[in-house]
Design a protein around this motif. Structure first.
Motif, mmCIF file in Angstrom:
data_model
loop_
_atom_site.group_PDB
_atom_site.id
_atom_site.type_symbol
_atom_site.label_atom_id
_atom_site.label_comp_id
_atom_site.label_asym_id
_atom_site.label_seq_id
_atom_site.Cartn_x
_atom_site.Cartn_y
_atom_site.Cartn_z
ATOM 1 N N VAL A 1 58.773 -6.910 -26.649
ATOM 2 C CA VAL A 1 59.090 -6.673 -28.224
ATOM 3 C C VAL A 1 60.525 -6.126 -28.263
ATOM 4 O O VAL A 1 60.620 -4.944 -27.745
ATOM 5 N N PRO A 2 61.694 -6.543 -28.662
ATOM 6 C CA PRO A 2 62.985 -5.988 -28.671
ATOM 7 C C PRO A 2 62.778 -4.710 -29.900
ATOM 8 O O PRO A 2 62.218 -4.915 -30.705
ATOM 9 N N MET A 3 63.678 -3.870 -29.702
ATOM 10 C CA MET A 3 63.739 -2.691 -30.549
ATOM 11 C C MET A 3 65.119 -2.282 -31.347
ATOM 12 O O MET A 3 66.169 -2.560 -30.824
ATOM 13 N N LEU A 4 64.801 -1.954 -32.391
ATOM 14 C CA LEU A 4 65.817 -1.264 -33.279
ATOM 15 C C LEU A 4 65.462 0.343 -33.094
ATOM 16 O O LEU A 4 64.363 0.841 -33.578
ATOM 17 N N SER A 5 66.428 1.121 -32.760
ATOM 18 C CA SER A 5 66.433 2.401 -32.433
ATOM 19 C C SER A 5 66.913 3.378 -33.339
ATOM 20 O O SER A 5 68.030 3.349 -33.704
ATOM 21 N N SER A 6 66.063 4.425 -33.917
ATOM 22 C CA SER A 6 66.570 5.504 -34.762
ATOM 23 C C SER A 6 66.080 6.768 -34.183
ATOM 24 O O SER A 6 64.959 7.243 -34.788
ATOM 25 N N PRO A 7 66.507 7.297 -33.044
ATOM 26 C CA PRO A 7 66.057 8.524 -32.299
ATOM 27 C C PRO A 7 66.204 9.588 -33.221
ATOM 28 O O PRO A 7 67.168 9.556 -34.076
ATOM 29 N N MET A 8 65.231 10.458 -33.192
ATOM 30 C CA MET A 8 65.182 11.838 -34.087
ATOM 31 C C MET A 8 65.786 12.967 -33.277
ATOM 32 O O MET A 8 66.523 13.840 -33.692
ATOM 33 N N PHE A 9 65.060 13.267 -32.187
ATOM 34 C CA PHE A 9 65.420 14.524 -31.496
ATOM 35 C C PHE A 9 65.137 14.180 -30.012
ATOM 36 O O PHE A 9 64.166 13.203 -29.650
ATOM 37 N N GLY A 10 65.583 15.204 -29.106
ATOM 38 C CA GLY A 10 65.198 15.163 -27.692
ATOM 39 C C GLY A 10 65.292 14.107 -27.088
ATOM 40 O O GLY A 10 66.223 13.353 -27.145
#
Length: 477
Positions: A379-388
């Motif tokens: 499954v391909p991803m849309l990325s919204s990382p928050m931290f770390g």
């Protein structure tokens, strides 16, 4: 997926199988970390080890869900109120626990070692979460090998090391004007991708990194929930910088049927979402979940709402209690805005969701468990990382493995709708999605291969088993 059975030991010729039969595990009390440790426990149990889990009473596991393990609580003297006071500050909580757990953990470990010497199973090894740095000194005191479980990517090792070096050289914090620049020593990471975790006392964060690094280099080995084909270059770098044995035996969850994967946490999975997904067209739906810890403000929540609505794509969205700051659960929405467009639940059976034929994409915070679960299902991803380390994982998803799109911190409705359109393959981006799908399906095939006999994770688990049964002596590998 097939699990190496305990019968495979007949080929390993280990003379100490009878003498060293128990492993003691000590997980960190956060859901993602706890789940990975319990999955590792199940894997080792399947290899013939008896398993004892030491745990603190803060966010404890449910022993009734794991009848094959022995559970022993470590009574931390810190009042629950004190722990809850720093609950929103992950680094402050980990730092506090590394101090308050020292005495009760030592007592618990010594008691278990005493039971072993009185005729119980001999203890082969202590395996702790890598963040429990204080346990290395105690393991040395009582004369037991300690290994660490790294629940994040191998790629984040060099990223955290870079953070420490840059801080020592006075280069952090960086001016806002430079955050988009690539850092040559950890390319393709940009300055904004560095795995810095917000905390009320930044000095404690850097001190914690140094303590973890020092204790890791002194331990008997590192176990990782990753696989070699995914992080081959970063694995080679890490082995040069940390001269201990590495065992990449992941992805852990693929060794279990979805219904029997060991899990922890307070949130109950809402199975209604599966029935809703059954009514959607193949590959038509985007699944949205930002994990068990991160929270957003009301403004970002409403931008997500409008971005989802404007995309025109059906969605399944996990909005857990507390994920919107200042609200118990959902923010009041304009009437009809999302009506008929999607389905919102408090928690979802993520593995089942990602494997569902109607799911065509995953909007994620890129925690390591979520990232690998998406790869495992193609499954391909849309990325919204928050931290770390989420930032490191997201950059690898978009720029290294090229199986997703990075929103680059933008949570505006137009950017969200455009990102979803690209990921789902609208008329202007069908070729882009086709190429992403080809790459993510190639990684999925590598996952399937690494767990089969002769695969990299299969062989690494065999080596780990030998290592533990020989009581963690490198020359026995």
């Amino acid at each position: 997926m097939g699990t190496t059975s305990s019968q495979d030991f007949s080929t390993l010729n280990q003379p100490n199988i009878i003498n060293y039969h128990k492993v003691i595990l000590f997980p960190l009390p956060f859901q993602g970390h706890m789940n990975s440790m319990l999955q590792l426990a199940q894997i080792l149990h399947s290899q013939g080890f008896s398993v004892t889990v030491l745990h603190i009473r803060y966010n404890p596991p449910r022993p009734s869900d794991h009848p094959g393990f022995d559970f022993h609580p470590v009574d931390v003297p810190s009042p629950v109120a004190e722990l809850e006071a720093v609950e929103g500050d992950t680094m402050a909580l980990i730092s506090l626990l590394n101090v308050t757990c020292v005495v009760p953990f030592r007592e618990s470990l010594e008691n278990l070692m005493g039971e072993s010497s009185d005729g119980g199973d001999h203890v082969a090894c202590l395996i702790t979460d890598i963040c429990w740095h204080f346990t290395q000194a105690i393991a040395d005191e009582v004369g037991i090998p300690r290994m660490v479980l790294r629940t994040t990517s191998i790629g984040s090792i060099s990223a955290f090391s870079a953070v420490s070096r840059l801080q020592k050289n006075g280069l952090l914090p960086l001016p806002e004007s430079q955050i988009e620049e690539v850092i040559p020593e950890v390319a393709p990471l940009r300055w904004k991708d560095l795995p810095i975790v917000p905390t009320r006392n930044p000095k404690d964060f850097f001190r914690l990194l140094a303590d973890i690094d020092r204790a890791t280099k002194a331990c008997a080995g590192l176990i990782s929930n990753s696989f070699e084909e995914l992080e081959e270059v970063k694995l080679a770098e890490s082995r040069r910088s940390i001269p201990i044995p590495f065992f990449l035996i992941g992805p852990f969850h693929k060794r279990f049927p979805s219904s029997s994967t060991p899990v922890a946490g307070k949130l109950l999975q809402d199975q209604s979402c599966i029935a809703w997904l059954d009514k959607q067209s193949p590959k038509s739906t985007i699944y949205v979940s930002f994990g068990s810890i991160a929270s957003i403000d009301e403004r970002d929540f409403l931008e997500i709402v409008r971005g989802l609505a404007n995309s025109g794509v059906p969605f399944l969205w996990v909005v857990r209690p507390g994920s919107v700051r200042g609200h118990e659960w959902l923010v009041t929405l304009p009437p009809g805005l999302l009506e008929g467009k999607g389905h919102i639940v408090k928690w979802a059976p993520q593995r089942e969701v990602l494997a569902h034929p109607s799911v065509g994409a995953f909007w994620t915070h890129n925690g390591w468990n979520s990232t690998t679960e998406a790869i495992c299902e193609g499954v391909p991803m849309l990325s919204s990382p928050m931290f770390g380390d989420q930032r490191v994982n997201a950059r690898h998803v978009s720029d290294v493995w090229r199986v997703g799109i990075h929103l680059e911190g933008l949570l505006g409705r137009d950017e969200i709708a455009n990102g979803i359109g690209r990921l789902m393959g609208d008329s202007s981006s069908s070729k882009e999605r086709e190429e992403m799908m080809k790459r993510v399906m190639d990684l999925k095939m590598k996952v399937d291969g690494c767990l089969k006999p002769g695969g990299s994770s299969y062989k690494s688990l065999q080596k780990l088993t030998c290592y533990l049964f020989s009581s963690c002596q490198p020359e026995k590998l």
